[in-house]
Write an enzyme that holds these catalytic residues in place. Structure first.
Site, mmCIF file in Angstrom:
data_model
loop_
_atom_site.group_PDB
_atom_site.id
_atom_site.type_symbol
_atom_site.label_atom_id
_atom_site.label_comp_id
_atom_site.label_asym_id
_atom_site.label_seq_id
_atom_site.Cartn_x
_atom_site.Cartn_y
_atom_site.Cartn_z
ATOM 1 N N GLU A 59 0.827 -1.208 0.000
ATOM 2 C CA GLU A 59 0.000 0.000 0.000
ATOM 3 C C GLU A 59 0.854 1.249 0.000
ATOM 4 O OE1 GLU A 59 -3.228 -1.683 3.202
ATOM 5 O OE2 GLU A 59 -1.728 -0.235 3.779
ATOM 6 N N CYS A 93 -3.003 2.101 8.595
ATOM 7 C CA CYS A 93 -1.948 1.188 8.155
ATOM 8 C C CYS A 93 -2.468 -0.234 7.984
ATOM 9 C CB CYS A 93 -0.846 1.231 9.210
ATOM 10 S SG CYS A 93 0.461 0.065 8.947
HETATM 11 S S1 SF4 Z 1 2.717 -0.470 12.777
HETATM 12 FE FE1 SF4 Z 1 4.117 -2.103 13.459
HETATM 13 S S2 SF4 Z 1 3.349 -3.985 12.496
HETATM 14 FE FE2 SF4 Z 1 2.381 -2.244 11.438
HETATM 15 S S3 SF4 Z 1 3.673 -1.873 9.659
HETATM 16 FE FE3 SF4 Z 1 4.381 -0.476 11.298
HETATM 17 S S4 SF4 Z 1 6.000 -1.614 12.363
HETATM 18 FE FE4 SF4 Z 1 4.888 -3.091 11.129
#
Ligand code: SF4
Length: 348
Positions: free
Chosen positions: A93, A338
């Site tokens: 993404e 995310c």
């Molecule tokens: S929030 Fe943590 S698990 Fe999610 S992409 Fe970032 S580092 Fe990786």
């Protein structure tokens, strides 16, 4: 596979010379490649080059990037989230976040992520692989093409832990800086923090980039080790006090202030004692705290902090003398958190 993306002007001049063309043909490729107004996806489109040169480059396996769009989501606030497929049928993404003056690209550095942060959809799927520098750069081209604007700022806050892909990260930053013409000061690397890697980042940046002027943002999310491990299980390998010590060393080496990202999670890290403990942890140190509103994802145990609690937390930090700002999440209405677009899509 030979990818033109990430090539410097000298690299491209050398390619042109190797094919028996004048060096200026290389400069023509360069100007085409990094001009955001071109909808650039394949070598056939570089019409300024002689046909036989284009054919030869293609026959020899040269490409421009390698990603393709699987899905787009445009939020009401203009935030665009793209789900892209890689050459080996993985999906990643990236997000374009526009304001009047800026277009910020939020980029992925890996396919999936090994860090397993409990608030994150990407972390639930584990790591597939790291991205090559040209795959990182290709995300910028897609955002520029889709939004018809030049990207002005970069944040490595998409899928993946950038410090586990440090060489490709820094080679992509070199090109972002020199070829995409985006200053290092407009680039932020966000990391959960990996033992030894903060020092290595400072060292390698000086080697590969010659300077270290980007912003390092640590995803801290807790005022102490115990709470941090509840949110980020991998944090047990790296004590929070050692992270802060390594960040102080980073500031000494680079002269750059460090940012600490703090995701506000209801009833977990958002009371005033937490604010006091956070101020104590970070005192006497050139740093800044970014408070972030949490985007609820369906099957995760955390909840959003109320806006009132967030304001009180922020005031408490300010009264304690800790530099702090609040970042509102963008694109809430279209899976912009995310890992959420990928998780909701049929492409896995
Ligand atoms: S929030 Fe943590 S698990 Fe999610 S992409 Fe970032 S580092 Fe990786």
């Amino acid at each position: 596979m030979k990818n033109l993306l990430g090539s410097s002007i000298t690299d491209l001049e050398t390619i042109a010379l190797n094919y028996g063309h004048a060096a200026y043909r290389g400069r023509q490729i360069y100007n085409w490649l990094y001009n955001y107004k071109n909808k650039k996806k394949n070598i056939d489109q570089i019409e300024v080059l002689p046909l036989d040169f284009r054919v030869k480059l293609k026959e020899d396996g040269y490409k421009v990037g390698e990603l393709n769009i699987l899905e787009k989501n445009l939020a009401n606030d203009g935030t665009l989230k793209l789900l892209l497929s890689t050459g080996d049928d993985q999906s990643i993404e990236c997000v374009g976040i526009p304001t009047e003056k800026r277009l910020t690209a939020c980029l992925s550095s890996q396919v999936g992520c090994p860090m397993d942060c409990k608030f994150c959809a990407t972390g639930k799927e584990g790591l597939k692989r790291s991205l090559k520098a040209y795959e990182i750069l290709d995300q910028i081209l897609f955002i520029e093409n889709e939004m018809n604007r030049k990207v002005t700022n970069i944040v490595f806050m998409g899928m993946g832990e950038p410090l586990l892909n440090i060489e490709n990260l820094l080679f992509s930053i070199k090109s972002i800086n020199e070829d995409f013409n985006i200053s290092q000061r407009k680039i932020t690397i966000s990391t959960v923090a990996i033992p030894q890697m903060i020092n290595k980042l400072a060292q390698k940046s000086l080697q590969i980039l010659g300077k270290c002027q980007f912003t390092l943002a640590i995803s801290l999310h807790a005022p102490n080790q115990k709470i941090r491990e509840m949110i980020i299980p991998s944090a047990k390998n790296y004590d929070i006090n050692n992270i802060v010590e390594d960040c102080k060393e980073f500031v000494r080496k680079t002269g750059r202030r460090v940012s600490f990202e703090y995701l506000m999670l209801g009833d977990l890290n958002d009371n005033l004692n937490d604010a006091d403990e956070l101020s104590e942890l970070l005192k006497g140190f050139q740093c800044h705290v970014n408070l972030i509103q949490y985007n609820q994802i369906d099957d995760v145990q955390f909840k959003q902090t109320s806006f009132r609690s967030l304001q009180l937390f922020q005031s408490r930090l300010l009264n304690n003398g800790t530099a702090v700002s609040f970042r509102r999440s963008r694109g809430l209405d279209k899976n912009a958190a995310c890992g959420q677009l990928r998780q909701n899509a049929k492409y896995q």
